[in-house]
Design an enzyme around this catalytic site. Structure first.
Site, short mmCIF file in Angstrom:
data_model
loop_
_atom_site.label_atom_id
_atom_site.label_comp_id
_atom_site.label_asym_id
_atom_site.label_seq_id
_atom_site.Cartn_x
_atom_site.Cartn_y
_atom_site.Cartn_z
N GLY A 1 -10.76 -5.56 3.83
CA GLY A 1 -10.56 -6.00 5.21
C GLY A 1 -11.50 -7.11 5.61
O GLY A 1 -11.13 -8.07 6.29
N SER B 1 -13.65 -0.01 -0.85
CA SER B 1 -12.75 -1.06 -1.31
C SER B 1 -11.77 -1.46 -0.22
O SER B 1 -11.44 -2.64 -0.06
CB SER B 1 -12.02 -0.66 -2.60
OG SER B 1 -11.13 0.40 -2.38
N ASP B 2 -11.32 -0.50 0.58
CA ASP B 2 -10.49 -0.83 1.74
C ASP B 2 -11.27 -1.67 2.75
O ASP B 2 -10.79 -2.70 3.23
CB ASP B 2 -10.03 0.47 2.44
CG ASP B 2 -8.77 1.05 1.85
OD1 ASP B 2 -7.97 0.29 1.27
OD2 ASP B 2 -8.58 2.26 1.96
N LEU B 3 -12.46 -1.21 3.10
CA LEU B 3 -13.23 -1.89 4.14
C LEU B 3 -13.65 -3.29 3.70
O LEU B 3 -13.56 -4.25 4.47
CB LEU B 3 -14.46 -1.06 4.49
CG LEU B 3 -14.14 0.28 5.18
CD1 LEU B 3 -15.38 1.15 5.25
CD2 LEU B 3 -13.58 0.05 6.57
#
Length: 412
Positions: free
Chosen positions: A189, A184-186
């Site tokens: 981004g 979810s972070d990547l």
């Protein structure tokens, strides 16, 4: 604009990066790879949290650990690091000065935190009307969860991903499972990179800047793709299938005599060639298995038969035979295998950059392949505050005396 900057897709863009950890830095690294001048603002003395998320750490030329954690190195190449205390009026003024000469501001502070410092979008827009300002948070700027802190692991669960990932509940090891990387972070981004690029294009056409509100939860829900539409079309929440596929059979992992392979049969012809290669052609003519809808219906009968068949050969024997038969397949590699893979080597995914600590830093290159303006790797992930004086001098025109005063006050 110089000839060198024309060879960089974003050589005309400056990004003021107020992010840390992963989602924001990943977006900023994408922009840096494409040639943007990314100025990373970090807290004096400590810097980005991930600088300390080790071991492992980068080793110097003598093989000793440095202060640079491998986690930090993954998301920060190509940037210039400036240490700055933005809790001080002087630090806030420097941010405003940098924003005036930047095209994009990235930030991932808690909702409302930068407004206290006069560094929110509304405030900086007054300084630079065509500014593109991207905020990245766990839950966005609106809604009942806006004030909550967002963490990738929590969002993977909350956004439905873990309800789809992991072995079936009725099999050994069944239960919800997070991804092996912070998806979810990547993905936030990546979506943020796309949104910034779209906003830059709009600004170039109209002169109008804008605000971008990115949320990990939004991205996690959006990226479930066909699983979302499976649910919306049927009203039935999809369940975990482990390494199997809910709509295609066989599309999963199988144990060979010495390892595991992935078989990804996409049509009935591929299925027929798969079982013929395994010496079981009757599994293609059986009415229960002849078509994909029938194979899905009779999955629990068919898969054990296929598993027994696959165990009769080694991993490499299967891969060689299935590739010759035109059946999509592949190994399950560890990272030793990945970086020794001739295709990975041919595509230049491993890069080495000289590092100030001596020796080199080993990194993974961008997957973006562009014929005229390819990603360029000119700088390794910066040391904490490595470019503070350089940026203040070259970008803001500050004198050595002014820089010395800021240093003495511990503003920088």
């Amino acid at each position: 604009m110089t000839d060198a900057s024309l060879k960089k897709a974003l050589g005309h863009i400056r990004v003021l990066d107020l992010t840390r950890v992963l989602a924001g830095p990943w977006c900023a690294q994408n922009l840096a790879d494409l040639g943007a001048d990314v100025i990373k603002i970090e807290r004096p003395d400590t810097g980005d949290d991930t600088r300390h998320w080790g071991p492992p750490y980068l080793k110097d030329a003598e093989g000793r650990d440095t202060a640079e954690a491998a986690y930090y190195l993954a998301a920060n190449r190509g940037k210039r690091s400036v240490t700055l205390d933005i809790a001080t009026p002087e630090g806030q003024e420097i941010i405003r000065q940098l924003a005036r000469v930047s095209d994009v501001v990235l930030e991932n502070y808690k909702v409302g935190q930068l407004k206290k410092y006069g560094l929110d979008y509304a405030s900086l827009r007054r300084e630079k009307p065509d500014l593109i300002y991207c905020s990245i948070t766990g839950f966005g700027q609106t809604g009942p969860y806006a004030q909550r802190a967002g963490y990738d692991f929590i969002v993977q669960g909350m956004g439905g991903f873990m309800s789809l990932t992991g072995e079936r509940d009725d099999l050994p090891g069944g239960g919800p499972q997070k991804a092996g990387v912070a998806i979810s972070d990547l993905m936030t981004g990546m979506y943020s990179t796309i949104a910034v690029m779209a906003a830059l294009t709009h600004r170039d056409r109209t002169g109008e800047g804008q605000y971008i509100d990115m949320a990990l939860l939004d991205v996690q829900v959006a990226m479930l793709a066909n699983m979302n539409t499976n649910y919306l079309a049927s009203g039935n929440a999809p369940r975990r299938w482990g390494n199997a596929h809910p709509n295609i059979v066989p599309y999963q992992t199988f144990a060979t005599s010495d390892g595991h392979i992935i078989v990804a049969v996409g049509n009935d012809g591929q299925y027929r060639r798969f079982v013929e290669t395994g010496g079981r052609p009757e599994l293609a003519t059986d009415d229960r298995f002849a078509t994909n809808p029938m194979r899905v219906r009779h999955r629990d009968t068919l898969v054990p038969l296929l598993a027994e068949m696959v165990k009769t050969k080694s991993r490499q024997e299967w891969i060689d035979a299935l590739e010759m038969a035109g059946v999509p397949c592949g190994p399950i590699n560890n990272l030793d295998d990945v970086f020794e893979n001739p295709q990975v080597e041919a595509r230049g995914l491993r890069i080495d950059l000289p590092h100030p600590h001596g020796g080199t830093v080993k990194l993974v290159g961008s997957p973006m392949k562009m014929s005229v303006t390819p990603p360029q790797y000119e700088m390794p992930p910066p040391l904490l505050g490595e470019h503070t004086a350089e940026v203040l001098r070259e970008v803001l025109g500050k004198s050595e005396e002014e820089i010395a005063v800021l240093t003495g006050k511990r503003i920088i």
